[in-house]
Design an enzyme around this catalytic site. Structure first.
Site, PDB file in Angstrom:
ATOM      1  N   SER A  83       0.811  -1.218   0.000  1.00 62.27           N
ATOM      2  CA  SER A  83       0.000   0.000   0.000  1.00 62.27           C
ATOM      3  C   SER A  83       0.851   1.278   0.000  1.00 62.27           C
ATOM      4  O   SER A  83       0.335   2.367  -0.244  1.00 62.27           O
ATOM      5  CB  SER A  83      -0.945   0.007   1.203  1.00 62.27           C
ATOM      6  OG  SER A  83      -0.218  -0.140   2.397  1.00 62.27           O
ATOM      7  N   CYS A  84       2.156   1.153   0.232  1.00 69.17           N
ATOM      8  CA  CYS A  84       3.012   2.353   0.229  1.00 69.17           C
ATOM      9  C   CYS A  84       3.262   2.889  -1.171  1.00 69.17           C
ATOM     10  O   CYS A  84       3.906   3.928  -1.330  1.00 69.17           O
ATOM     11  CB  CYS A  84       4.324   2.089   0.943  1.00 69.17           C
ATOM     12  SG  CYS A  84       5.401   1.015   0.018  1.00 69.17           S
TER      13      CYS A  84
ATOM     14  N   ASP B 297       7.368   8.720  12.097  1.00 64.69           N
ATOM     15  CA  ASP B 297       5.976   8.245  12.105  1.00 64.69           C
ATOM     16  C   ASP B 297       5.583   7.681  10.747  1.00 64.69           C
ATOM     17  O   ASP B 297       4.719   6.814  10.648  1.00 64.69           O
ATOM     18  CB  ASP B 297       5.025   9.414  12.409  1.00 64.69           C
ATOM     19  CG  ASP B 297       4.764   9.581  13.897  1.00 64.69           C
ATOM     20  OD1 ASP B 297       5.065   8.635  14.670  1.00 64.69           O
ATOM     21  OD2 ASP B 297       4.260  10.648  14.291  1.00 64.69           O
TER      22      ASP B 297
ATOM     23  N   HIS C  50       9.231  -4.679  10.102  1.00 64.56           N
ATOM     24  CA  HIS C  50       7.995  -3.895  10.138  1.00 64.56           C
ATOM     25  C   HIS C  50       7.526  -3.754  11.586  1.00 64.56           C
ATOM     26  O   HIS C  50       8.040  -4.404  12.482  1.00 64.56           O
ATOM     27  CB  HIS C  50       6.929  -4.575   9.285  1.00 64.56           C
ATOM     28  CG  HIS C  50       7.203  -4.452   7.814  1.00 64.56           C
ATOM     29  ND1 HIS C  50       7.691  -5.487   7.059  1.00 64.56           N
ATOM     30  CD2 HIS C  50       7.079  -3.395   6.968  1.00 64.56           C
ATOM     31  CE1 HIS C  50       7.849  -5.075   5.809  1.00 64.56           C
ATOM     32  NE2 HIS C  50       7.489  -3.814   5.728  1.00 64.56           N
TER      33      HIS C  50
HETATM   34  O1  GFB Z   1       5.607  -1.446   9.529  1.00 65.33           O
HETATM   35  P1  GFB Z   1       6.183  -0.097   9.439  1.00 65.33           P
HETATM   36  O2  GFB Z   1       7.656   0.006   9.635  1.00 65.33           O
HETATM   37  O3  GFB Z   1       5.858   0.494   8.081  1.00 65.33           O
HETATM   38  O4  GFB Z   1       5.411   0.797  10.550  1.00 65.33           O
HETATM   39  P2  GFB Z   1       5.072   1.609   7.330  1.00 65.33           P
HETATM   40  C1  GFB Z   1       5.857   2.066  10.826  1.00 65.33           C
HETATM   41  C2  GFB Z   1       4.984   2.754  11.860  1.00 65.33           C
HETATM   42  O5  GFB Z   1       5.002   2.033  13.093  1.00 65.33           O
HETATM   43  C3  GFB Z   1       5.557   4.127  12.137  1.00 65.33           C
HETATM   44  C4  GFB Z   1       5.681   2.799  14.099  1.00 65.33           C
HETATM   45  O6  GFB Z   1       4.519   5.007  12.520  1.00 65.33           O
HETATM   46  C5  GFB Z   1       6.493   3.826  13.307  1.00 65.33           C
HETATM   47  O7  GFB Z   1       6.776   4.994  14.062  1.00 65.33           O
HETATM   48  N1  GFB Z   1       6.457   1.879  14.941  1.00 65.33           N
HETATM   49  C6  GFB Z   1       6.348   1.774  16.287  1.00 65.33           C
HETATM   50  C7  GFB Z   1       7.383   0.984  14.541  1.00 65.33           C
HETATM   51  N2  GFB Z   1       7.201   0.861  16.771  1.00 65.33           N
HETATM   52  C8  GFB Z   1       7.862   0.336  15.702  1.00 65.33           C
HETATM   53  C9  GFB Z   1       8.859  -0.685  15.564  1.00 65.33           C
HETATM   54  O8  GFB Z   1       9.324  -1.308  16.516  1.00 65.33           O
HETATM   55  N3  GFB Z   1       9.259  -0.974  14.278  1.00 65.33           N
HETATM   56  C10 GFB Z   1       8.757  -0.320  13.192  1.00 65.33           C
HETATM   57  N4  GFB Z   1       9.179  -0.664  11.968  1.00 65.33           N
HETATM   58  N5  GFB Z   1       7.837   0.680  13.303  1.00 65.33           N
HETATM   59  C11 GFB Z   1       6.348   0.384   5.459  1.00 65.33           C
HETATM   60  C12 GFB Z   1       7.143   0.804   4.268  1.00 65.33           C
HETATM   61  O9  GFB Z   1       5.807   1.544   5.934  1.00 65.33           O
HETATM   62  O10 GFB Z   1       5.250  -0.464   5.162  1.00 65.33           O
HETATM   63  C13 GFB Z   1       7.371  -0.286   3.332  1.00 65.33           C
HETATM   64  O11 GFB Z   1       8.349   1.406   4.712  1.00 65.33           O
HETATM   65  C14 GFB Z   1       6.196  -1.223   3.140  1.00 65.33           C
HETATM   66  O12 GFB Z   1       7.728   0.265   2.107  1.00 65.33           O
HETATM   67  C15 GFB Z   1       5.518  -1.568   4.433  1.00 65.33           C
HETATM   68  O13 GFB Z   1       5.253  -0.629   2.295  1.00 65.33           O
HETATM   69  C16 GFB Z   1       4.255  -2.399   4.264  1.00 65.33           C
HETATM   70  O14 GFB Z   1       3.642   1.220   7.226  1.00 65.33           O
HETATM   71  O15 GFB Z   1       5.318   2.991   7.825  1.00 65.33           O
END
Ligand code: GFB
Length: 331
Positions: free
Chosen positions: A118-119, A279, A189
């Site tokens: 979805s990104c 974020d 993630h």
């Molecule tokens: O899953 P995530 O890294 O991906 O989640 P995105 C990011 C969100 O979770 C941010 C918060 O708002 C972070 O601040 N968060 C809180 C955390 N604690 C944590 C943690 O321990 N680890 C991580 N990773 N985040 C990704 C894209 O975006 O989604 C990729 O970068 C891909 O390209 C994937 O599309 C599905 O949803 O932000």
């Protein structure tokens, strides 16, 4: 309902190649194919077939007479890893997509399903995000490299569809989680990363655990085995050149996710937020009308999914692995 009624177009003895079978999504697709009785599923390890090597991919497709391809291979990672490795994410995903899609076109593959995430949609897309939002504005900077590669991949499928009549389709799932996820503390993630942090805090009897960001962004989460069922439905009966979203249509705040995680892991301490960490997009929830029309809907809710994922992570030893070991594995 018999199996043949569920997948009317997809013969049970067809030669199916799952590119990326060892990862979160690929392993779930292999499980789903097995569950539904598909008997001719082919997989290759990276050592056996390097998808970055165009000549090797061409040779493989020339030899194997593959009929259906689930293209779920690629470099993936959470917000921090994505943001800091944009060249690698762009190059590797672009190359893998181009190599596999071209080889499938050259060697008579019947149908190919490509997956992104979805990104790929613009940072300021109206929510819930409809498929029509694609390329309507600037991308979220933390994952621009990955998103650009995935947009090119889905457009390559669409162009082969329109120019050559190839049945190459693409699906854009929301954030997924489940067995075979990457539990690296910094590369992963949010769900596996957070799970590891809560688990370690519980083991160390810490008074608090720190979650990245403000806790305010909203995300939609899909248990990966639900996605795998959707992937089979799409392979069976989605024939449009334009992409199709796959999600639950519901989202939660990162704070809410952290509270659910606290319950599932049974961590007793306090939850703190580290606002020095990014974020990312403030909200990212998909419009799922199109996939619903195909007759698919998710079965596993967030709490049950987190419990299943935690149980898998404990059984597999992933949470006990040292940070150095998980780092090696993630590369
Ligand atoms: O899953 P995530 O890294 O991906 O989640 P995105 C990011 C969100 O979770 C941010 C918060 O708002 C972070 O601040 N968060 C809180 C955390 N604690 C944590 C943690 O321990 N680890 C991580 N990773 N985040 C990704 C894209 O975006 O989604 C990729 O970068 C891909 O390209 C994937 O599309 C599905 O949803 O932000």
């Amino acid at each position: 309902m018999t199996r043949t009624q569920v997948f009317a177009q997809l013969p049970f003895d067809s030669r199916i190649f799952v590119a990326g079978h060892a990862g979160l999504v690929g392993s779930a697709i292999v499980r789903a194919l097995g569950r539904h009785g598909f008997s001719n599923v082919m997989v290759r390890t990276r050592a056996e077939l390097d998808l970055l090597d165009q000549a090797a991919v061409q040779r493989f497709f020339a030899q194997e007479e593959i009929e259906y391809v689930f293209l779920v291979a690629g470099k993936v990672g959470g917000i921090l890893y994505n943001a800091s490795h944009q060249a690698d994410f762009l190059y590797e995903n672009l190359t893998i997509s181009a190599n596999v899609i071209k080889a499938a076109a050259d060697h008579g593959v019947e149908k190919l399903l490509y997956t992104g995430s979805s990104c790929i949609y613009p940072k300021l897309s109206p929510q819930p995000i409809r498929e029509e939002s694609l390329l309507s504005g600037p991308l979220e900077p933390t994952n621009e490299g990955y998103a650009l590669a995935k947009i090119v991949g889905l457009k390559l499928c669409e162009k082969y569809h329109r120019q050559y009549g190839k049945r190459f389709v693409s699906a854009m799932p929301t954030n997924m989680y489940g067995p075979n996820d990457n539990f690296h503390p910094d590369h992963s993630h949010v769900i596996p990363g957070m799970m590891r942090r809560f688990h370690e805090a519980k083991e160390q009897k810490a008074g608090s655990v720190t979650v990245w960001g403000s806790g305010m962004p909203r995300r939609e989460f899909l248990y990966v085995d639900d996605f795998a069922e959707a992937a089979l439905v799409i392979m069976d009966r989605y024939e449009e050149p334009t992409t199709i979203n796959v999600g639950t249509g519901d989202d939660v705040t990162i704070r809410h996710l952290a509270e659910q995680m606290q319950d599932v892991v049974a961590f007793q301490g306090e939850i703190l937020f580290d606002t020095s960490k990014p974020d990312g997009m403030i909200r990212k929830v998909l419009d799922v009308s199109r996939i619903r029309e195909l007759g698919w809907q998710p079965c596993v809710g967030l709490v049950e999914g987190l419990a299943r994922a935690y149980s898998w992570a404990l059984r597999s030893g992933k949470l006990a692995e040292s940070r150095v070991a998980t780092e090696t594995q993630a590369r």
